[in-house]
Design a protein around this motif. Sequence first.
Motif, PDB file in Angstrom:
ATOM      1  N   LYS A   1       0.397   4.178  -2.859  1.00  0.00           N
ATOM      2  CA  LYS A   1       0.129   5.578  -2.543  1.00  0.00           C
ATOM      3  C   LYS A   1       1.260   6.478  -3.020  1.00  0.00           C
ATOM      4  O   LYS A   1       1.030   7.621  -3.424  1.00  0.00           O
ATOM      5  CB  LYS A   1      -0.100   5.732  -1.041  1.00  0.00           C
ATOM      6  CG  LYS A   1      -1.421   5.137  -0.572  1.00  0.00           C
ATOM      7  CD  LYS A   1      -1.570   5.221   0.930  1.00  0.00           C
ATOM      8  CE  LYS A   1      -2.944   4.706   1.358  1.00  0.00           C
ATOM      9  NZ  LYS A   1      -3.217   3.335   0.898  1.00  0.00           N
TER      10      LYS A   1
ATOM     11  N   THR B   1      -5.506   5.328   5.794  1.00  0.00           N
ATOM     12  CA  THR B   1      -4.331   4.628   6.330  1.00  0.00           C
ATOM     13  C   THR B   1      -4.293   4.754   7.849  1.00  0.00           C
ATOM     14  O   THR B   1      -4.023   3.775   8.560  1.00  0.00           O
ATOM     15  CB  THR B   1      -3.031   5.199   5.726  1.00  0.00           C
ATOM     16  OG1 THR B   1      -3.059   5.004   4.304  1.00  0.00           O
ATOM     17  CG2 THR B   1      -1.811   4.499   6.310  1.00  0.00           C
TER      18      THR B   1
ATOM     19  N   PRO C   1       0.812  -1.228   0.000  1.00  0.00           N
ATOM     20  CA  PRO C   1       0.000   0.000   0.000  1.00  0.00           C
ATOM     21  C   PRO C   1       0.840   1.270   0.000  1.00  0.00           C
ATOM     22  O   PRO C   1       0.435   2.289  -0.554  1.00  0.00           O
ATOM     23  CB  PRO C   1      -0.834  -0.126   1.285  1.00  0.00           C
ATOM     24  CG  PRO C   1      -0.117  -1.113   2.135  1.00  0.00           C
ATOM     25  CD  PRO C   1       0.535  -2.055   1.192  1.00  0.00           C
ATOM     26  N   ILE C   2       2.035   1.216   0.623  1.00  0.00           N
ATOM     27  CA  ILE C   2       2.924   2.376   0.597  1.00  0.00           C
ATOM     28  C   ILE C   2       3.360   2.667  -0.831  1.00  0.00           C
ATOM     29  O   ILE C   2       3.375   3.820  -1.283  1.00  0.00           O
ATOM     30  CB  ILE C   2       4.158   2.141   1.494  1.00  0.00           C
ATOM     31  CG1 ILE C   2       3.744   2.134   2.965  1.00  0.00           C
ATOM     32  CG2 ILE C   2       5.223   3.217   1.249  1.00  0.00           C
ATOM     33  CD1 ILE C   2       4.877   1.810   3.919  1.00  0.00           C
TER      34      ILE C   2
ATOM     35  N   GLU D   1      -6.666   9.217   1.272  1.00  0.00           N
ATOM     36  CA  GLU D   1      -5.779   8.062   1.359  1.00  0.00           C
ATOM     37  C   GLU D   1      -5.028   8.043   2.695  1.00  0.00           C
ATOM     38  O   GLU D   1      -4.906   6.994   3.345  1.00  0.00           O
ATOM     39  CB  GLU D   1      -4.787   8.068   0.196  1.00  0.00           C
ATOM     40  CG  GLU D   1      -5.427   7.953  -1.182  1.00  0.00           C
ATOM     41  CD  GLU D   1      -6.153   6.639  -1.387  1.00  0.00           C
ATOM     42  OE1 GLU D   1      -5.954   5.704  -0.595  1.00  0.00           O
ATOM     43  OE2 GLU D   1      -6.935   6.545  -2.354  1.00  0.00           O
TER      44      GLU D   1
ATOM     45  N   ARG E   1      -6.843   2.504   9.377  1.00  0.00           N
ATOM     46  CA  ARG E   1      -6.434   1.098   9.380  1.00  0.00           C
ATOM     47  C   ARG E   1      -5.609   0.793  10.626  1.00  0.00           C
ATOM     48  O   ARG E   1      -5.776  -0.248  11.254  1.00  0.00           O
ATOM     49  CB  ARG E   1      -5.624   0.781   8.115  1.00  0.00           C
ATOM     50  CG  ARG E   1      -6.465   0.643   6.865  1.00  0.00           C
ATOM     51  CD  ARG E   1      -5.682  -0.040   5.753  1.00  0.00           C
ATOM     52  NE  ARG E   1      -6.507  -0.252   4.580  1.00  0.00           N
ATOM     53  CZ  ARG E   1      -6.490   0.526   3.505  1.00  0.00           C
ATOM     54  NH1 ARG E   1      -5.678   1.561   3.466  1.00  0.00           N
ATOM     55  NH2 ARG E   1      -7.271   0.266   2.471  1.00  0.00           N
TER      56      ARG E   1
END
Length: 205
Positions: free
Chosen positions: A86, A118, A82-83, A114, A121
């Motif tokens: 993004k 994050t 995911p890093i 976004e 999460r």
Amino acid sequence: MLTPQTHGHGGARVSTYNIANALTVVRLILVPVFVVLMFQDGTLWRLAAFAVFVVASITDHIDGELARRRNLVTDFGKIADPIADKALTGGALVVLSVLGELWWWVTVVILVRELGITALRFWVIRLGVIPASRGGKLKTVLQIVAICVYLFPLAVLPFSAQLLMVAHVIMGAAVAVTLVTGADYVVQAVRLRGRAGEAGGDAGA
């Protein structure tokens, strides 16, 4: 000390050094390459930046498929993937805005969403995992397609004005889906926290 292995699905040990994670690392490396290419003058440089973005976007799809099909899911991949995603889309949006080719408010709205998701999460990570929705996947596809149209040197094509309008429409749809899915994620996260709080209250009763 970091270990080169982690537990995959079913308790099997999966090496961190696998093809899926390698593709994720490649995508991270391609981000600064893409940014540098975008600030060069000339159609060929712009085409090169476009090609790098497309290749990096394709690796995003491939590494996810490989990780699932070959049971190569690792803790590193869960964090790095995911890093990388993004970094790629965020970098493209920021560069386009800096170059005056995309409204800053669009970039800010998407990046705030976004980053906010994050943070959410991490807020609920110990309570459960909220699975990716179809809307979230649609959001990603719309963002990437719109960015690709913006990145391509439209001036070399006929009907460039019409193609730019298509990019605006797709990006508008991407922003709308981005906001809707973000709100949905917030609702699910709050409900998850609420159920956890109720369970804790019942356990203490």
